[in-house]
Write an enzyme that holds these catalytic residues in place. Sequence first.
Site, PDB file in Angstrom:
ATOM      1  CB  SER A   1      -0.932   0.196   1.329  1.00  0.00           C
ATOM      2  OG  SER A   1      -1.730  -1.094   1.271  1.00  0.00           O
TER       3      SER A   1
ATOM      4  CG  HIS B   1      -5.138  -6.533   0.223  1.00  0.00           C
ATOM      5  ND1 HIS B   1      -5.045  -5.702  -0.902  1.00  0.00           N
ATOM      6  CD2 HIS B   1      -3.956  -6.308   1.024  1.00  0.00           C
ATOM      7  CE1 HIS B   1      -3.960  -5.049  -0.713  1.00  0.00           C
ATOM      8  NE2 HIS B   1      -3.179  -5.519   0.470  1.00  0.00           N
TER       9      HIS B   1
ATOM     10  CE1 TYR C   1      -8.419  -4.187   1.834  1.00  0.00           C
ATOM     11  CE2 TYR C   1      -6.726  -5.174   2.974  1.00  0.00           C
ATOM     12  CZ  TYR C   1      -6.923  -4.387   2.130  1.00  0.00           C
ATOM     13  OH  TYR C   1      -6.131  -3.575   1.704  1.00  0.00           O
ATOM     14  CD  GLU C   2      -8.449  -5.680  -2.774  1.00  0.00           C
ATOM     15  OE1 GLU C   2      -8.780  -4.898  -3.803  1.00  0.00           O
ATOM     16  OE2 GLU C   2      -7.302  -6.212  -2.374  1.00  0.00           O
TER      17      GLU C   2
ATOM     18  CB  SER D   1      -0.519  -7.865   2.471  1.00  0.00           C
ATOM     19  OG  SER D   1       0.424  -7.345   3.039  1.00  0.00           O
TER      20      SER D   1
ATOM     21  CG  ASN E   1      -0.366   2.583  11.701  1.00  0.00           C
ATOM     22  OD1 ASN E   1      -0.128   2.303  10.507  1.00  0.00           O
ATOM     23  ND2 ASN E   1      -0.589   1.955  12.572  1.00  0.00           N
TER      24      ASN E   1
ATOM     25  CG  HIS F   1      -6.385   3.447   3.432  1.00  0.00           C
ATOM     26  ND1 HIS F   1      -5.411   2.614   3.486  1.00  0.00           N
ATOM     27  CD2 HIS F   1      -6.589   3.830   2.062  1.00  0.00           C
ATOM     28  CE1 HIS F   1      -4.974   2.174   2.443  1.00  0.00           C
ATOM     29  NE2 HIS F   1      -5.858   2.913   1.517  1.00  0.00           N
TER      30      HIS F   1
HETATM   31  N1  HPA Z   1      -2.867  -2.351  11.030  1.00  0.00           N
HETATM   32  C1  HPA Z   1      -3.054  -3.413   9.759  1.00  0.00           C
HETATM   33  N2  HPA Z   1      -2.638  -3.013   8.692  1.00  0.00           N
HETATM   34  C2  HPA Z   1      -2.146  -1.967   8.767  1.00  0.00           C
HETATM   35  C3  HPA Z   1      -1.444  -1.081   9.670  1.00  0.00           C
HETATM   36  C4  HPA Z   1      -2.167  -1.321  10.779  1.00  0.00           C
HETATM   37  O1  HPA Z   1      -2.067  -0.694  12.031  1.00  0.00           O
HETATM   38  N3  HPA Z   1      -0.782  -0.001   9.325  1.00  0.00           N
HETATM   39  C5  HPA Z   1      -0.557  -0.294   7.915  1.00  0.00           C
HETATM   40  N4  HPA Z   1      -1.333  -1.506   7.454  1.00  0.00           N
END
Ligand code: HPA
Length: 262
Positions: free
Chosen positions: A27, A78, A80-81, A201, A224, A235
């Site tokens: 991503s 993914h 989740y898609e 992923s 993060n 996101h």
């Molecule tokens: N959690 C899950 N997936 C992620 C995160 C997260 O904090 N940050 C970037 N992808």
Amino acid sequence: MEMVTEIVKFLKDRYLFNQKIGVILGSGLSVFSEQSLFSIDYRDIPGMPLSTVPGHRGRMDIVKVGDQEVIVMRGRYHLYEGYSSKDVVLPVDILKGLGVDILVITNASGGIRETFMPGDIMLITDHINLTGENPLIGGPNFVDMKNAYSYRLREQLKGIGKEIGLELKEGVYVGVKGPTYETPAEIRFFRTIGGDAVGMSTILEVIRARSLNMEVLGLSSITNVHKEDTSPLTHEEVLDMGNRISEKLDILLREWIKRGYV
Ligand code: HPA
């Protein structure tokens, strides 16, 4: 004909494929953005599913790095898609079919370990699969997952990191299905079981790659860090930090490939 075989044939009719290294980008990560030698959108490859998430473009590029050609898959699938685990690993199957034997998998992930900072790059040493899925259902069974993240390649990367003054963290990647970000209780749980970063992923692709005897290098961009506070995670924030980390990741991978170790 099986879908993978068909796609591989389609691609081989369009370019001379003899690349050893394949990269799957996560991503918002963009590396090797120089002029490509060959480029094709996923939507122009018959049989290729389309990625539905912003920040995942769905394009295959071949770029020249040092004296090596590298295949870069920009965009991945993914769970989740709504994709199946077999769809998720399709890019790995394609790369293998094209002759790639070293697979670089990158992702954006959330830091769990307290000492991590947004912007860090983590060499993945191991993973914990909490997706509830496995692309090898139906075989092959009992694939060895020790050294799934090649010790040899990690040592090479660490050496380069030292040389160019780029600090690399190391740790265990926890793979979840998403698409929600984690609750604080989940993060405490992941920390307890030995996780250092979490993402949606990588895991299934690595499992597939190991079943095909590819050597894997896994790199997580820590976009993060999960703290015990109530500040929301978005996101956009993840994509923005991913962009900033891309520069470092680009330099690191470029230096590694230029050395010609592999
Ligand atoms: N959690 C899950 N997936 C992620 C995160 C997260 O904090 N940050 C970037 N992808």
